[in-house]
Design an enzyme around this catalytic site. Sequence first.
Site, PDB file in Angstrom:
ATOM      1  NE  ARG A  32      -3.688   0.750   0.575  1.00  0.00           N
ATOM      2  CZ  ARG A  32      -4.771   0.802   1.352  1.00  0.00           C
ATOM      3  NH1 ARG A  32      -5.425  -0.296   1.632  1.00  0.00           N
ATOM      4  NH2 ARG A  32      -5.213   1.953   1.802  1.00  0.00           N
ATOM      5  NE  ARG A  58      -7.561   0.720  -2.366  1.00  0.00           N
ATOM      6  CZ  ARG A  58      -7.325   0.025  -3.490  1.00  0.00           C
ATOM      7  NH1 ARG A  58      -7.337   0.610  -4.673  1.00  0.00           N
ATOM      8  NH2 ARG A  58      -7.097  -1.250  -3.440  1.00  0.00           N
ATOM      9  CG  HIS A 111     -11.956  -0.038  -2.874  1.00  0.00           C
ATOM     10  ND1 HIS A 111     -11.201  -0.030  -4.007  1.00  0.00           N
ATOM     11  CD2 HIS A 111     -11.434  -0.992  -2.073  1.00  0.00           C
ATOM     12  CE1 HIS A 111     -10.238  -0.936  -3.894  1.00  0.00           C
ATOM     13  NE2 HIS A 111     -10.363  -1.533  -2.734  1.00  0.00           N
ATOM     14  CE  LYS A 136      -9.677  -5.031  -3.489  1.00  0.00           C
ATOM     15  NZ  LYS A 136      -8.694  -4.218  -2.774  1.00  0.00           N
ATOM     16  CB  SER A 233     -18.691 -22.533  17.063  1.00  0.00           C
ATOM     17  OG  SER A 233     -19.493 -22.621  18.211  1.00  0.00           O
ATOM     18  CE  LYS A 282     -28.760 -21.813  21.126  1.00  0.00           C
ATOM     19  NZ  LYS A 282     -28.276 -22.322  22.403  1.00  0.00           N
ATOM     20  CG  ASP A 318     -27.169 -25.967  23.659  1.00  0.00           C
ATOM     21  OD1 ASP A 318     -25.954 -26.112  23.423  1.00  0.00           O
ATOM     22  OD2 ASP A 318     -27.813 -24.947  23.340  1.00  0.00           O
ATOM     23  CB  ALA A 353     -28.686 -22.107  28.510  1.00  0.00           C
ATOM     24  CE1 TYR A 436     -18.019 -20.174  25.051  1.00  0.00           C
ATOM     25  CE2 TYR A 436     -20.237 -20.710  25.792  1.00  0.00           C
ATOM     26  CZ  TYR A 436     -19.394 -20.171  24.861  1.00  0.00           C
ATOM     27  OH  TYR A 436     -19.914 -19.614  23.733  1.00  0.00           O
ATOM     28  CD  GLN A 464     -22.213 -26.624  21.540  1.00  0.00           C
ATOM     29  OE1 GLN A 464     -22.924 -26.844  20.567  1.00  0.00           O
ATOM     30  NE2 GLN A 464     -21.173 -25.813  21.485  1.00  0.00           N
ATOM     31  CD  GLN A 468     -23.329 -27.617  17.144  1.00  0.00           C
ATOM     32  OE1 GLN A 468     -22.203 -27.111  17.095  1.00  0.00           O
ATOM     33  NE2 GLN A 468     -24.429 -26.911  17.252  1.00  0.00           N
TER      34      GLN A 468
HETATM   35  P1  NAP Z   1     -30.992 -16.067  27.557  1.00  0.00           P
HETATM   36  O1  NAP Z   1     -31.997 -16.823  26.782  1.00  0.00           O
HETATM   37  O2  NAP Z   1     -30.779 -14.614  27.291  1.00  0.00           O
HETATM   38  O3  NAP Z   1     -31.401 -16.209  29.112  1.00  0.00           O
HETATM   39  C1  NAP Z   1     -30.635 -15.597  30.133  1.00  0.00           C
HETATM   40  C2  NAP Z   1     -31.264 -15.845  31.482  1.00  0.00           C
HETATM   41  O4  NAP Z   1     -30.398 -15.247  32.454  1.00  0.00           O
HETATM   42  C3  NAP Z   1     -32.632 -15.211  31.666  1.00  0.00           C
HETATM   43  O5  NAP Z   1     -33.400 -15.994  32.540  1.00  0.00           O
HETATM   44  C4  NAP Z   1     -32.261 -13.870  32.315  1.00  0.00           C
HETATM   45  O6  NAP Z   1     -33.280 -13.367  33.142  1.00  0.00           O
HETATM   46  C5  NAP Z   1     -31.128 -14.267  33.203  1.00  0.00           C
HETATM   47  N1  NAP Z   1     -30.278 -13.138  33.514  1.00  0.00           N
HETATM   48  C6  NAP Z   1     -29.649 -12.323  32.629  1.00  0.00           C
HETATM   49  N2  NAP Z   1     -28.955 -11.372  33.287  1.00  0.00           N
HETATM   50  C7  NAP Z   1     -29.174 -11.594  34.611  1.00  0.00           C
HETATM   51  C8  NAP Z   1     -28.746 -10.939  35.789  1.00  0.00           C
HETATM   52  N3  NAP Z   1     -27.943  -9.869  35.729  1.00  0.00           N
HETATM   53  N4  NAP Z   1     -29.161 -11.419  36.971  1.00  0.00           N
HETATM   54  C9  NAP Z   1     -29.987 -12.486  37.035  1.00  0.00           C
HETATM   55  N5  NAP Z   1     -30.430 -13.145  35.964  1.00  0.00           N
HETATM   56  C10 NAP Z   1     -30.024 -12.700  34.758  1.00  0.00           C
HETATM   57  O7  NAP Z   1     -29.564 -16.711  27.451  1.00  0.00           O
HETATM   58  P2  NAP Z   1     -29.217 -18.288  27.279  1.00  0.00           P
HETATM   59  O8  NAP Z   1     -29.151 -18.649  25.861  1.00  0.00           O
HETATM   60  O9  NAP Z   1     -30.113 -19.063  28.155  1.00  0.00           O
HETATM   61  O10 NAP Z   1     -27.724 -18.302  27.825  1.00  0.00           O
HETATM   62  C11 NAP Z   1     -27.465 -18.078  29.193  1.00  0.00           C
HETATM   63  C12 NAP Z   1     -26.014 -18.408  29.470  1.00  0.00           C
HETATM   64  O11 NAP Z   1     -25.804 -19.791  29.292  1.00  0.00           O
HETATM   65  C13 NAP Z   1     -25.053 -17.745  28.490  1.00  0.00           C
HETATM   66  O12 NAP Z   1     -24.624 -16.520  29.001  1.00  0.00           O
HETATM   67  C14 NAP Z   1     -23.918 -18.735  28.341  1.00  0.00           C
HETATM   68  O13 NAP Z   1     -22.861 -18.350  29.174  1.00  0.00           O
HETATM   69  C15 NAP Z   1     -24.507 -20.029  28.832  1.00  0.00           C
HETATM   70  N6  NAP Z   1     -24.534 -21.047  27.753  1.00  0.00           N
HETATM   71  C16 NAP Z   1     -23.525 -21.949  27.748  1.00  0.00           C
HETATM   72  C17 NAP Z   1     -23.502 -22.944  26.790  1.00  0.00           C
HETATM   73  C18 NAP Z   1     -22.364 -23.932  26.796  1.00  0.00           C
HETATM   74  O14 NAP Z   1     -22.256 -24.711  25.852  1.00  0.00           O
HETATM   75  N7  NAP Z   1     -21.552 -23.962  27.822  1.00  0.00           N
HETATM   76  C19 NAP Z   1     -24.508 -23.028  25.834  1.00  0.00           C
HETATM   77  C20 NAP Z   1     -25.549 -22.087  25.870  1.00  0.00           C
HETATM   78  C21 NAP Z   1     -25.548 -21.097  26.848  1.00  0.00           C
HETATM   79  P3  NAP Z   1     -34.292 -12.197  32.669  1.00  0.00           P
HETATM   80  O15 NAP Z   1     -35.389 -12.903  31.950  1.00  0.00           O
HETATM   81  O16 NAP Z   1     -34.688 -11.549  33.917  1.00  0.00           O
HETATM   82  O17 NAP Z   1     -33.492 -11.293  31.765  1.00  0.00           O
END
Ligand code: NAP
Length: 491
Positions: A32, A58, A111, A136, A233, A282, A318, A353, A436, A464, A468
């Site tokens: 460049r 450029r 560009h 390009k 992932s 999801k 999961d 989750a 994690y 998980q 997959q």
């Molecule tokens: P989600 O659908 O957004 O749900 C999050 C949950 O946590 C809701 O019940 C939420 O409550 C609550 N929450 C958020 N902030 C909070 C706080 N400050 N105090 C108390 N509760 C709180 O998310 P998700 O997909 O279930 O994922 C949740 C976590 O699971 C992720 O952050 C990730 O670390 C983990 N996870 C891990 C894997 C793995 O393979 N290890 C896979 C998937 C998820 P409200 O409804 O009140 O907001």
Amino acid sequence: MLCVTIGCRTIPELVSEQRRLMAEGARLCEFRLDYLDQPIDLGELFAKRPGPAVFTFRRPEDGGRQQVDEAYRRRLLLVAMESGAEYVDLEADAAAALPRIASASRIVSLHDFSGTPQDLPAVHARLAAHDADLVKIAARANCPHDVTRMLRLVRTASLPTVGLCMGELGTPSRLLAGRAGAPFTYACAASGQPLAPGQLTFSEMSQLYRYDQLGPQTALYGVIGDPIGHSRSPLVHNTAFAAMGLDRVYVPFRVPPADLAVFLDDAEELGLRGLSVTIPHKQAVLAVVTDADQAVREIGAANTLVWLDGRVYAYNTDQAAAIDSLVAVLESDPDPTAPLAGMRALVLGAGGAAKAIVHGLHQAGAQVLISSRTRARAEQLAADLGGQVVDWDQRHDEYADVLVNCTPLGMSPHVAATPYDGGRLRPGMIVFDTVYNPEHTLLVEDARRQGCTVVTGIEMFVRQAARQFRLFTGLEPPLELMRSTLRSDEQ
Ligand code: NAP
């Protein structure tokens, strides 16, 4: 082939950077010239450069670093051609004004930092008309469909074409350009130094994504979510594909919710064979699914899609990964056939989750308690899948054999947060933190201190991903490699 863009202030720096990159395997660099301090001594550059290059100066309106007199800029490009440049990058107006000289290949470029032109083939034809050897087009992606259109152009163009979409939405176009037939695409020399929005580093593209080994036959997989930049992932799946010598690649696709339907329509054209699905898609992905496994049907959410013989299969890995992770620490249980049966499991959180884990715990015969900050969500989850709701403020008062954190509390950067008072944990309790990133959350540390049995989110994540991998390939995944890769990335 990858072309590594180098921007340096002096010629010795430029030369030594090219030498360093060539030692790491780079076969082509882009100089460049607009990054060099004036005056530029092209004679010195040609005398000292160790390898082939694209010579580019450029202009600021095209993303360049410095404004110079246009006649001077064109003279420099002419001298580069006369001196034996392998490639020279010319915008359409410069290409129209400058003759073909010596053996320099003419890259005629456009560009567009505002968006990807709707009429890409017409734009391509206009550029090609200026005596181009290569065309390009680098244009900002405003939606994932721009990537599909850009890759289609690269695949179908009559001239060799380097087509790429800039910005995070455009990342897949950079990774898949060679697979679509582009003669090369651009990478930056090191992280934190992209010379164009969304550029990946040479080492990421060459080592993690194995860019030079991808071709039209390479099977495509990926992860969709929004945001997606944090996803590990791609690291885990690409490492596993490489270790097993599979001609497959796994790409991150940031897909905003409004663009999901179009993205899934594009899956066939992109040649997608399988996808990991993360927040917020999801549930919404189920609209295109033809066959869903039992967990997906009962939970109402999928984290894995597989395209096969015109059908779209949905799975939820999961749930099984979470239960596998728990069962793995219960090996000494007196009833190895149903180690979780009868245990009281308190699940914190009521999101995606939690849904998968509550379902899995029920299936494993556990007695499930659900506590969530928003009580209504816990009540909805209990109504959908069963379980007893515990008020968030009373979560410490319930006896539990197993505690599962399904909230993001403790996740980086908020590592000082925990969903459960460490002093209330009991020795012998099983504490499973699904977070994690980092692996050793405050909850995990507290649980270790209190003599609990600990399951970390890395364990669930790896399992998980391994499930997959099995669905994507039909092969046994290199589980230990996937686990160690993830852990070493954290350190
Ligand atoms: P989600 O659908 O957004 O749900 C999050 C949950 O946590 C809701 O019940 C939420 O409550 C609550 N929450 C958020 N902030 C909070 C706080 N400050 N105090 C108390 N509760 C709180 O998310 P998700 O997909 O279930 O994922 C949740 C976590 O699971 C992720 O952050 C990730 O670390 C983990 N996870 C891990 C894997 C793995 O393979 N290890 C896979 C998937 C998820 P409200 O409804 O009140 O907001």
